[in-house]
Design a protein around this motif. Structure first.
Motif, PDB file in Angstrom:
ATOM      1  N   LEU A  55       9.864  -3.457   6.858  1.00  0.00           N
ATOM      2  CA  LEU A  55       8.809  -3.373   7.860  1.00  0.00           C
ATOM      3  C   LEU A  55       7.688  -2.463   7.358  1.00  0.00           C
ATOM      4  O   LEU A  55       7.941  -1.314   6.970  1.00  0.00           O
ATOM      5  CB  LEU A  55       9.376  -2.828   9.175  1.00  0.00           C
ATOM      6  CG  LEU A  55       8.397  -2.561  10.312  1.00  0.00           C
ATOM      7  CD1 LEU A  55       7.670  -3.832  10.724  1.00  0.00           C
ATOM      8  CD2 LEU A  55       9.140  -1.947  11.504  1.00  0.00           C
ATOM      9  N   VAL A  56       6.467  -2.961   7.363  1.00  0.00           N
ATOM     10  CA  VAL A  56       5.296  -2.187   6.964  1.00  0.00           C
ATOM     11  C   VAL A  56       4.411  -1.992   8.187  1.00  0.00           C
ATOM     12  O   VAL A  56       4.019  -2.955   8.845  1.00  0.00           O
ATOM     13  CB  VAL A  56       4.494  -2.901   5.862  1.00  0.00           C
ATOM     14  CG1 VAL A  56       3.247  -2.091   5.499  1.00  0.00           C
ATOM     15  CG2 VAL A  56       5.358  -3.131   4.622  1.00  0.00           C
ATOM     16  N   LEU A 115       2.462 -10.215  10.298  1.00  0.00           N
ATOM     17  CA  LEU A 115       2.567 -11.078   9.130  1.00  0.00           C
ATOM     18  C   LEU A 115       4.044 -11.092   8.759  1.00  0.00           C
ATOM     19  O   LEU A 115       4.627 -10.043   8.473  1.00  0.00           O
ATOM     20  CB  LEU A 115       1.734 -10.544   7.968  1.00  0.00           C
ATOM     21  CG  LEU A 115       0.269 -10.186   8.265  1.00  0.00           C
ATOM     22  CD1 LEU A 115      -0.417  -9.704   6.986  1.00  0.00           C
ATOM     23  CD2 LEU A 115      -0.475 -11.338   8.886  1.00  0.00           C
ATOM     24  N   ILE A 116       4.640 -12.273   8.781  1.00  0.00           N
ATOM     25  CA  ILE A 116       6.082 -12.407   8.537  1.00  0.00           C
ATOM     26  C   ILE A 116       6.273 -13.414   7.418  1.00  0.00           C
ATOM     27  O   ILE A 116       6.135 -14.624   7.628  1.00  0.00           O
ATOM     28  CB  ILE A 116       6.820 -12.856   9.809  1.00  0.00           C
ATOM     29  CG1 ILE A 116       6.521 -11.894  10.964  1.00  0.00           C
ATOM     30  CG2 ILE A 116       8.329 -12.943   9.549  1.00  0.00           C
ATOM     31  CD1 ILE A 116       7.142 -12.306  12.287  1.00  0.00           C
ATOM     32  N   GLY A 117       6.561 -12.900   6.213  1.00  0.00           N
ATOM     33  CA  GLY A 117       6.628 -13.811   5.074  1.00  0.00           C
ATOM     34  C   GLY A 117       5.297 -14.534   4.954  1.00  0.00           C
ATOM     35  O   GLY A 117       4.242 -13.907   4.912  1.00  0.00           O
ATOM     36  N   ASP A 139       0.857  -1.179   0.000  1.00  0.00           N
ATOM     37  CA  ASP A 139       0.000   0.000   0.000  1.00  0.00           C
ATOM     38  C   ASP A 139       0.899   1.236   0.000  1.00  0.00           C
ATOM     39  O   ASP A 139       1.682   1.431   0.937  1.00  0.00           O
ATOM     40  CB  ASP A 139      -0.893   0.001   1.243  1.00  0.00           C
ATOM     41  CG  ASP A 139      -1.956   1.094   1.215  1.00  0.00           C
ATOM     42  OD1 ASP A 139      -1.677   2.186   0.674  1.00  0.00           O
ATOM     43  OD2 ASP A 139      -3.050   0.859   1.743  1.00  0.00           O
ATOM     44  N   PRO A 140       0.838   2.081  -1.020  1.00  0.00           N
ATOM     45  CA  PRO A 140       1.742   3.232  -1.096  1.00  0.00           C
ATOM     46  C   PRO A 140       1.560   4.236   0.029  1.00  0.00           C
ATOM     47  O   PRO A 140       2.447   5.045   0.285  1.00  0.00           O
ATOM     48  CB  PRO A 140       1.412   3.851  -2.461  1.00  0.00           C
ATOM     49  CG  PRO A 140       0.031   3.380  -2.772  1.00  0.00           C
ATOM     50  CD  PRO A 140      -0.066   2.012  -2.185  1.00  0.00           C
ATOM     51  N   GLU A 141       0.413   4.201   0.723  1.00  0.00           N
ATOM     52  CA  GLU A 141       0.161   5.131   1.817  1.00  0.00           C
ATOM     53  C   GLU A 141       0.647   4.597   3.163  1.00  0.00           C
ATOM     54  O   GLU A 141       0.737   5.351   4.134  1.00  0.00           O
ATOM     55  CB  GLU A 141      -1.341   5.433   1.914  1.00  0.00           C
ATOM     56  CG  GLU A 141      -1.927   6.103   0.686  1.00  0.00           C
ATOM     57  CD  GLU A 141      -1.365   7.501   0.478  1.00  0.00           C
ATOM     58  OE1 GLU A 141      -1.115   8.203   1.472  1.00  0.00           O
ATOM     59  OE2 GLU A 141      -1.156   7.884  -0.689  1.00  0.00           O
ATOM     60  N   ALA A 142       0.946   3.306   3.242  1.00  0.00           N
ATOM     61  CA  ALA A 142       1.361   2.701   4.513  1.00  0.00           C
ATOM     62  C   ALA A 142       2.819   3.055   4.820  1.00  0.00           C
ATOM     63  O   ALA A 142       3.693   2.886   3.956  1.00  0.00           O
ATOM     64  CB  ALA A 142       1.192   1.192   4.461  1.00  0.00           C
ATOM     65  N   PRO A 143       3.112   3.524   6.021  1.00  0.00           N
ATOM     66  CA  PRO A 143       4.502   3.847   6.384  1.00  0.00           C
ATOM     67  C   PRO A 143       5.368   2.587   6.385  1.00  0.00           C
ATOM     68  O   PRO A 143       4.885   1.488   6.703  1.00  0.00           O
ATOM     69  CB  PRO A 143       4.374   4.419   7.798  1.00  0.00           C
ATOM     70  CG  PRO A 143       2.941   4.815   7.940  1.00  0.00           C
ATOM     71  CD  PRO A 143       2.166   3.845   7.101  1.00  0.00           C
ATOM     72  N   GLU A 144       6.629   2.769   6.043  1.00  0.00           N
ATOM     73  CA  GLU A 144       7.569   1.655   6.018  1.00  0.00           C
ATOM     74  C   GLU A 144       8.859   2.025   6.734  1.00  0.00           C
ATOM     75  O   GLU A 144       9.179   3.203   6.902  1.00  0.00           O
ATOM     76  CB  GLU A 144       7.895   1.242   4.582  1.00  0.00           C
ATOM     77  CG  GLU A 144       6.713   0.711   3.803  1.00  0.00           C
ATOM     78  CD  GLU A 144       7.117   0.177   2.432  1.00  0.00           C
ATOM     79  OE1 GLU A 144       8.337   0.021   2.181  1.00  0.00           O
ATOM     80  OE2 GLU A 144       6.217  -0.089   1.615  1.00  0.00           O
ATOM     81  N   ALA A 145       9.588   0.993   7.155  1.00  0.00           N
ATOM     82  CA  ALA A 145      10.903   1.178   7.768  1.00  0.00           C
ATOM     83  C   ALA A 145      11.765  -0.017   7.379  1.00  0.00           C
ATOM     84  O   ALA A 145      11.316  -0.909   6.653  1.00  0.00           O
ATOM     85  CB  ALA A 145      10.775   1.301   9.285  1.00  0.00           C
TER      86      ALA A 145
END
Length: 210
Positions: free
Chosen positions: A82-83, A178-180, A37-43
């Motif tokens: 990370l999402v 959710l991991i893989g 999701d392009p709006e979801a923050p990631e790290a």
């Protein structure tokens, strides 16, 4: 997530629930939207070989308990994407905290505000307490307040998508990771490490969610 759920999840933390692409699609879950999701923050590493999707709430004490170990594994592993999925299910103040964090994303400070909110001790944190922590984080509050207004519709839409995804997946509470190809709840550092190793083993064998 209540204490009974947490204790049960912690007791079986090494036992991850496999979630194949076929199972996800059977539940009308758009896997690509969840992961990208392009709006979801990631790290973490945007090109990481394993993605962790973290559904959390700023009023969830067990999210706060898992947070340091999640940050540690992402940093030490170096190959984890990370999402963040803000899933405010514990009241109006939780929604407010999620709105503040997502507004901060527009000045590149989601991580800063997220960690500030996760660092507030206790549970049932009030709106004023959350706002106080955000102000103390050093974020530009004038910009944040402006972004809250300007992007209110897109923030609300993202929170709704997160809620719909959690419902479609049948998630029972926070935190859920959710991991893989796996879904699990409360994890400590060793649990994250084991989950990543098993996810990589499954991916190498061709059992991928993506």
């Amino acid at each position: 997530m209540d204490r009974r759920q947490f204790c049960r999840a912690a007791a079986v933390a090494p036992l991850f629930i496999a979630m194949s692409r076929q199972e996800a699609l059977a539940q009308d879950v758009d896997v690509k939207t969840i992961l990208h999701d392009p709006e979801a923050p990631e790290a973490g590493n945007p090109k990481g070989d394993v993605t962790i999707v973290a559904f959390s709430d700023y009023n969830c004490p067990f999210c706060k308990k898992s947070e340091p170990d999640l940050n540690r594994i992402v940093k030490e592993d170096g190959k984890v994407r990370l999402v963040y999925k803000d899933w405010p299910i514990l009241g109006e103040a939780s929604v407010y905290g999620a709105q503040l964090a997502l507004a901060a994303k527009h000045q590149g400070k989601y991580d800063l505000v997220h960690h500030a909110l996760m660092s507030i001790p206790g549970k049932k944190i009030s709106k004023p307490k959350m706002l106080e922590a955000v102000k103390a984080s050093g974020v530009d509050m004038a910009r944040l307040n402006a972004d809250l207004k300007t992007h209110s519709a897109s923030i609300a839409a993202l929170l709704k998508r997160n809620m719909n995804q959690a419902d479609a997946l049948g998630l029972q509470g926070t935190p859920t990771f959710l991991i893989g190809p796996f879904r699990t709840m409360a994890l400590d550092y060793s649990g994250f490490k084991e989950a990543l190793a098993e996810a990589r083993r499954r991916q190498a064998a061709g059992d991928r969610v993506e």
